[in-house]
Design a protein around this motif. Structure first.
Motif: not given
Length: 195
Positions: A131-144
């Motif tokens: 079990l892992v946390s859910g995938p990050i959203g596209s906005a958070e991915a773009a920010a990273r």
């Protein structure tokens, strides 16, 4: 008493001038080259790092699989932070699911507070079935990606500018030493009286 200020003349190192030394021209070229390398190198380095981080984020997002899990026991209701008074409606609870190989697994994940035993909840697993946390959203991915690229570009540019500054300081030190040698030769002549 009036302060004497000095006027800054732009581009004096490039002009023909009897007081201009070879070290002035070299220093000007180093400054120009350092800024050009910092801008171009920073942009290229930032783009390369941003591309690498984008690939890593996408790989991480693609490696997570949703599974349907069943609550093993009732989840406690949401908790309230004693100091701030903020209520958290998600809690950790034990769930059970079957992985892609048909193995029955049990672990803890975050669920909505107050969920009852036997309720179906959404969970995410990695490629190994953990079990892992859910995938990050596209906005958070773009920010990273943007922050990593900008940080790498700025860091690379500052390193190049620092290197240029060190070279420039070394040239200035050598020029000052040379001026001292020349002054030792010329200075005593100023004290003589001419007839």
């Amino acid at each position: 008493m009036r302060k004497e200020g000095h006027t800054k003349v732009r581009g004096w190192r490039w002009r023909r001038n009897p007081l201009r030394r070879h070290s002035d021209v070299v220093e000007a070229r180093i400054v120009l080259a350092a800024w050009a390398a910092a801008i171009v190198g920073g942009a290229v380095g930032g783009a390369v790092v941003a591309q690498a981080v984008a690939g890593a984020v996408e790989h991480d997002r693609m490696g997570r699989r949703p599974v349907s899990a069943v609550m093993v026991s009732d989840a406690p209701s949401g908790t309230r932070d004693v100091t701030t008074g903020v209520k958290y409606d998600h809690v950790t609870a034990k769930v059970r699911w079957t992985d892609s190989h048909g193995v029955l697994r049990t672990d803890q994940t975050t669920v909505k507070g107050g969920s009852t035993a036997g309720a179906t909840v959404a969970a995410w697993t990695d490629g190994r079935g953990h079990l892992v946390s859910g995938p990050i959203g596209s906005a958070e991915a773009a920010a990273r990606v943007g922050l990593a690229g900008a940080g790498a570009g700025l860091t690379g540019g500052l390193l190049v500018l620092t290197g240029g500054l060190m070279v420039r300081l070394r040239i200035e030190r050598r020029a000052t030493e040379q001026w001292g040698i020349e002054w030792d030769q010329v200075g005593p002549q100023w004290g003589r009286k001419t007839s």
